[in-house]
Design an enzyme around this catalytic site. Structure first.
Site, PDB file in Angstrom:
ATOM      1  CG  HIS A  27       5.180  34.207 -36.432  1.00  0.00           C
ATOM      2  ND1 HIS A  27       6.400  34.331 -37.052  1.00  0.00           N
ATOM      3  CD2 HIS A  27       4.361  33.577 -37.319  1.00  0.00           C
ATOM      4  CE1 HIS A  27       6.330  33.808 -38.272  1.00  0.00           C
ATOM      5  NE2 HIS A  27       5.106  33.341 -38.454  1.00  0.00           N
ATOM      6  CG  HIS A  67       5.147  30.075 -35.187  1.00  0.00           C
ATOM      7  ND1 HIS A  67       4.988  28.705 -35.092  1.00  0.00           N
ATOM      8  CD2 HIS A  67       4.129  30.612 -34.475  1.00  0.00           C
ATOM      9  CE1 HIS A  67       3.912  28.443 -34.360  1.00  0.00           C
ATOM     10  NE2 HIS A  67       3.373  29.578 -33.970  1.00  0.00           N
ATOM     11  N   GLY A 116      11.293  25.706 -36.300  1.00  0.00           N
ATOM     12  CA  GLY A 116      10.564  26.473 -37.322  1.00  0.00           C
ATOM     13  C   GLY A 116       9.766  25.507 -38.161  1.00  0.00           C
ATOM     14  CG  LEU A 118       4.996  24.080 -37.192  1.00  0.00           C
ATOM     15  CD1 LEU A 118       3.610  24.337 -37.783  1.00  0.00           C
ATOM     16  CD2 LEU A 118       5.056  24.580 -35.760  1.00  0.00           C
ATOM     17  CG  ASN A 184      -3.324  28.888 -29.986  1.00  0.00           C
ATOM     18  OD1 ASN A 184      -3.666  28.072 -30.851  1.00  0.00           O
ATOM     19  ND2 ASN A 184      -2.216  29.604 -30.097  1.00  0.00           N
ATOM     20  CB  ILE A 186      -5.851  30.085 -33.312  1.00  0.00           C
ATOM     21  CG1 ILE A 186      -7.172  30.607 -32.739  1.00  0.00           C
ATOM     22  CG2 ILE A 186      -5.406  30.969 -34.476  1.00  0.00           C
ATOM     23  CD1 ILE A 186      -8.299  30.793 -33.745  1.00  0.00           C
ATOM     24  CG  HIS A 258       0.110  32.625 -36.868  1.00  0.00           C
ATOM     25  ND1 HIS A 258       0.654  31.581 -36.165  1.00  0.00           N
ATOM     26  CD2 HIS A 258       0.795  32.669 -38.058  1.00  0.00           C
ATOM     27  CE1 HIS A 258       1.623  31.029 -36.877  1.00  0.00           C
ATOM     28  NE2 HIS A 258       1.719  31.664 -38.022  1.00  0.00           N
ATOM     29  CD  GLU A 406      10.991   4.984 -42.082  1.00  0.00           C
ATOM     30  OE1 GLU A 406       9.971   5.649 -41.807  1.00  0.00           O
ATOM     31  OE2 GLU A 406      10.943   3.779 -42.429  1.00  0.00           O
ATOM     32  CG  HIS A 456      18.716  -2.462 -49.088  1.00  0.00           C
ATOM     33  ND1 HIS A 456      19.436  -2.632 -47.936  1.00  0.00           N
ATOM     34  CD2 HIS A 456      18.094  -3.638 -49.324  1.00  0.00           C
ATOM     35  CE1 HIS A 456      19.254  -3.869 -47.469  1.00  0.00           C
ATOM     36  NE2 HIS A 456      18.463  -4.514 -48.302  1.00  0.00           N
ATOM     37  CG  HIS A 468      11.523  -1.154 -51.500  1.00  0.00           C
ATOM     38  ND1 HIS A 468      10.185  -0.921 -51.745  1.00  0.00           N
ATOM     39  CD2 HIS A 468      11.611  -1.620 -50.227  1.00  0.00           C
ATOM     40  CE1 HIS A 468       9.496  -1.245 -50.658  1.00  0.00           C
ATOM     41  NE2 HIS A 468      10.339  -1.671 -49.735  1.00  0.00           N
ATOM     42  NE  ARG A 515      18.866  -7.585 -50.805  1.00  0.00           N
ATOM     43  CZ  ARG A 515      18.763  -8.630 -51.607  1.00  0.00           C
ATOM     44  NH1 ARG A 515      19.135  -8.545 -52.878  1.00  0.00           N
ATOM     45  NH2 ARG A 515      18.259  -9.756 -51.182  1.00  0.00           N
TER      46      ARG A 515
HETATM   47  C1  LIG Z   1       6.399  21.842 -41.311  1.00  0.00           C
HETATM   48  C2  LIG Z   1       5.783  23.191 -41.336  1.00  0.00           C
HETATM   49  N1  LIG Z   1       4.694  23.414 -42.094  1.00  0.00           N
HETATM   50  C3  LIG Z   1       4.156  24.647 -42.165  1.00  0.00           C
HETATM   51  C4  LIG Z   1       4.698  25.684 -41.474  1.00  0.00           C
HETATM   52  C5  LIG Z   1       4.106  27.076 -41.600  1.00  0.00           C
HETATM   53  N2  LIG Z   1       3.438  27.412 -40.329  1.00  0.00           N
HETATM   54  C6  LIG Z   1       3.988  28.141 -39.382  1.00  0.00           C
HETATM   55  S1  LIG Z   1       3.068  28.221 -38.002  1.00  0.00           S
HETATM   56  C7  LIG Z   1       1.848  27.297 -38.695  1.00  0.00           C
HETATM   57  C8  LIG Z   1       0.643  26.898 -37.924  1.00  0.00           C
HETATM   58  C9  LIG Z   1       0.222  27.884 -36.913  1.00  0.00           C
HETATM   59  O1  LIG Z   1      -0.628  27.312 -35.989  1.00  0.00           O
HETATM   60  P1  LIG Z   1      -0.090  26.824 -34.597  1.00  0.00           P
HETATM   61  O2  LIG Z   1       0.944  25.829 -34.799  1.00  0.00           O
HETATM   62  O3  LIG Z   1      -1.255  26.438 -33.781  1.00  0.00           O
HETATM   63  O4  LIG Z   1       0.603  28.127 -33.990  1.00  0.00           O
HETATM   64  P2  LIG Z   1      -0.129  29.403 -33.383  1.00  0.00           P
HETATM   65  O5  LIG Z   1      -0.712  30.169 -34.503  1.00  0.00           O
HETATM   66  O6  LIG Z   1      -1.144  28.929 -32.429  1.00  0.00           O
HETATM   67  O7  LIG Z   1       0.994  30.133 -32.744  1.00  0.00           O
HETATM   68  C10 LIG Z   1       2.187  26.939 -39.989  1.00  0.00           C
HETATM   69  C11 LIG Z   1       1.319  26.142 -40.863  1.00  0.00           C
HETATM   70  C12 LIG Z   1       5.840  25.419 -40.689  1.00  0.00           C
HETATM   71  N3  LIG Z   1       6.451  26.354 -39.995  1.00  0.00           N
HETATM   72  N4  LIG Z   1       6.333  24.171 -40.618  1.00  0.00           N
HETATM   73 MG   LIG Z   2      -2.398  27.327 -32.411  1.00  0.00          MG
END
Ligand SMILES: Cc1ncc(C[n+]2csc(CCOP(=O)(O)OP(=O)(O)O)c2C)c(N)n1
Ligand SMILES: [Mg+2]
Length: 659
Positions: A27, A67, A116, A118, A184, A186, A258, A406, A456, A468, A515
């Site tokens: 990336h 990434h 990684g 997100l 950004n 994007i 990206h 959680e 539980h 539950h 429980r």
């Molecule tokens: C929980 C999760 N869902 C999906 C992804 C796959 N994924 C990697 S980056 C990204 C989104 C990219 O957009 P952004 O976060 O704005 O990063 P940029 O392209 O601006 O670097 C996704 C969906 C991931 N890494 N983690």
């Molecule tokens: Mg972005």
């Protein structure tokens, strides 16, 4: 000739571009976009010492948008960490390279956490910032005063976990937490306007954060914002307007930068545009030297800090002895003493109450234990008489009310553990372990000592019904590598499981608790921790036994009652408690064979999915469990409804024995 700012940030850009190109995967866009922000941060603000990445008072730098891993690897290499060489960068994304696809936590390398998925880094950072507050309160602001900086992307802030973690951070007024939002606009599918129209200023201000907005390519604006954030008494989000793939004539500002290599042609255009005349991976001597100078400043900083804390010897020895190098020496004798006490009184208790008793005694001795619950303190029995609540005005405590968060709680616990020296435990219902799962997986992947208290733990919770009542949760958790899933049967086992969890330095633990009440089942007062072997014989009616019953948790008592009935019918049997499959499966063959004798029919018993028990059954045995959703009713009726009664189980066994 002095080195210009953009030569420093372009060094990050080109290492990232070249590494992704060579790996033919990765990336580049994010490191290109955020290079200016991090250059300012490292050059003027971050207090770190590449020679000692373990310095407890270092500022933490967390790349939540994992990434963009090449951003982190470039920074570590350029500023002089021994952990990453230029060869490692050339091996980006190759087997055994420290420069893995996404940052993978390794103590002492500068890679502070695994990111990684997100949003996780944001939660970890909140945990680290809480840890800093706890230590600062304890040891004073001369000893501990570090900041936690995070880079979060659009994706990070879209994730649900970010809402939980940021809200908690605002509530706790974590003023040393500073998040750079890589704004950004994007993400992978294209413009973020496809999917989000949040007002970030309002969002963060409503959490109790400062919100600053800057041009993320303007050195002065970036630096001023960091200075302002550092002086604040709230956490700060700095929204950095950046251009993804900055410098790429055809791909900047576009999703195409990206997640794939720019390609040779485009790379030569970027080189032209940014006036970078070096070969791939080549950094001019003077640029590297300037970067190394940035890194070496930290040596002095740490030296001064060391001298300062040496003057306060009590702080230093307390910090080291009770926190950083604590080997929990007195734990074993403490647990032994408790076990004897309960052997004499043989109490019938729900195992969640047993856990509370364990926590209460353990936390007396170990201040590094930091508890909490996601709004179920009274149900999970995580809060004891020794719990002192942490709040925004006072971090002199050992208990966090995480609120109904959680996922946030689990990632915050990872952060607490990563900071160093603290042992977090946190509770919710076992069913909601699913809400924690992505962070539990990361505790296991990173090998962190984090203890999940899930009460539980079966249909035994009764009336709350199938929403539950966990069914597949134990099996799902057992499928996670490097996670010990404990399901103790009584107070004796609960104490033993807690002891193992606290001693497991590189493996997180789940302790699943009931429980409902269970009788004391431990037959003799052993000094030995029997749960260490994962399974052990509780009772045997004859060494000629034809039937072996394996059970966990509350079903061990049921198995013992079945055994009694079998005996009345002249069927000899052996009852084995299996508090932790993971530990049992690691035992030597002899021990396993002893437990599972060849001539014996094996029956397994657990009020949940049978999937994780199937491995123990030979041709003619039987898994008794529940592979459908539960029912809402008083718990004894629910057990009956699912055929988990002595009579029915004895019937199954007799039928099997008849062939
Ligand atoms: C929980 C999760 N869902 C999906 C992804 C796959 N994924 C990697 S980056 C990204 C989104 C990219 O957009 P952004 O976060 O704005 O990063 P940029 O392209 O601006 O670097 C996704 C969906 C991931 N890494 N983690
Ligand atoms: Mg972005």
């Amino acid at each position: 000739m002095s080195v210009k700012f953009n030569q420093l940030s372009n060094a990050i850009r080109f290492l990232s571009i070249d590494a992704v190109q060579k790996a033919n995967s990765g990336h580049p866009g994010m490191p290109m976009g955020m290079a200016d922000v991090v250059t300012v941060l490292f050059k003027y603000h971050l207090r770190f010492n590449p020679k000692n990445p373990n310095w407890i008072n270092r500022d933490r730098f967390i790349l939540s948008a994992g990434h963009g891993s090449m951003l982190l690897y470039s920074l570590l290499y350029l500023s002089g960490y021994k952990s990453i060489s230029i060869e490692d960068i050339k091996n980006f994304r190759q087997l055994n390279s420290i420069c893995a696809g996404h940052p993978e936590y390794k103590a002492g390398t500068g890679i502070e956490t695994t990111t990684g998925p997100l949003g996780q880094g944001l939660g970890n950072a909140v945990g680290m910032a809480i840890a800093e507050e706890i230590y600062r309160k304890k040891f004073g602001s001369k000893a501990i005063n570090n900041k936690t900086y995070v880079i979060a992307s659009d994706g990070d802030l879209m994730e649900g976990i970010s809402h939980e973690a940021m809200s908690l951070a605002g509530h706790l007024k974590l003023k040393n937490l500073i998040v750079f939002f890589d704004n950004n606009k994007i993400s992978i599918d294209g413009s973020t306007s496809l999917s989000v129209s949040d007002n970030y200023k309002k969002r963060f201000e409503s959490y109790g954060w400062n919100f600053l907005e800057i041009n993320g390519h303007n050195e002065k604006q970036i630096s001023k914002a960091i200075t302002k954030a550092s002086k604040s008494n709230k956490p700060t989000l700095i929204s950095c307007k950046t251009i993804i793939g900055f410098g790429s004539p055809n791909k900047s500002g576009k999703a195409s930068s990206h997640g794939s290599p720019l390609g040779d042609e485009e790379i030569s255009l970027v080189r032209k545009k940014l006036k970078w005349n070096n070969k791939p991976f080549e950094i001019k001597q003077e640029v590297l030297e300037e970067w190394r100078k940035i890194g070496s400043k930290g040596e002095q900083l740490e030296k001064k800090w060391q001298e300062g804390i040496k003057k306060n010897l009590k702080t230093k020895s307390d910090l080291e002895k009770n926190y950083l190098n604590s080997d929990l020496n007195n734990l074993e004798s403490l647990i032994e003493k408790e076990k004897t006490k309960y052997f004499n009184s043989k109490p019938s208790l729900a195992t969640r109450q047993c856990s509370m008793a364990a926590i209460e005694t353990i936390s007396n001795l170990f201040p590094q234990l930091i508890g909490g619950s996601a709004d179920l303190s009274g149900s999970n029995n995580t809060k004891t008489n020794n719990s002192k609540i942490i709040n925004s005005k006072n971090f002199d405590g050992n208990y966090i009310h995480y609120g109904v968060r959680e996922h946030g709680m689990a990632s915050v616990m990872n952060g607490l553990a990563l900071y160093g020296g603290l042992i977090p435990y946190g509770g919710t219902f076992l069913i909601f372990s699913d809400y924690c799962k992505p962070s539990i997986r990361l505790s296991a992947l990173m090998g962190l000592k984090v203890i999940y208290i899930f009460s539980h733990d079966s249909i035994g919770l009764g009336e709350d019904g199938p929403t539950h009542q966990p069914i597949e949760q134990l099996t799902g958790l057992r499928a996670i590598p490097n996670l010990n899933v404990f399901r103790p049967a009584d107070i004796n086992e609960t104490l033993e499981c807690w002891e193992i969890a606290l001693k497991s330095n590189n493996t997180p633990s789940v302790i699943a608790l009931s429980r409902q009440k269970v009788p004391y089942i431990n037959p003799k007062n052993d000094k030995e921790n029997k749960c260490k072997k994962g399974a052990y014989v509780v009772n045997i009616t004859s060494h000629e036994s034809k039937v072996t019953l394996l059970a966990s948790g509350t079903e061990v008592d049921l198995a013992l009652k079945v055994q009694e009935k079998l005996k009345e019918n002249n069927i000899e049997s052996k009852v084995v408690s299996v508090p932790c499959m993971e530990l049992f499966d690691k035992q030597p063959k002899d021990y396993k064979n002893d437990i599972m004798e060849n001539n014996s029919l094996i029956f397994t018993l657990e009020a949940g999915s049978i999937m994780s028990w199937q491995k123990y059954i030979k041709d003619k045995g039987m898994n008794i469990g529940i592979d459908q959703f539960g029912e809402s009713a008083p718990y004894k009726e629910v057990y009956d409804h699912f055929d988990l009664s002595e009579e029915k189980i004895v019937g199954f066994i007799q039928k099997k024995l008849r062939g």
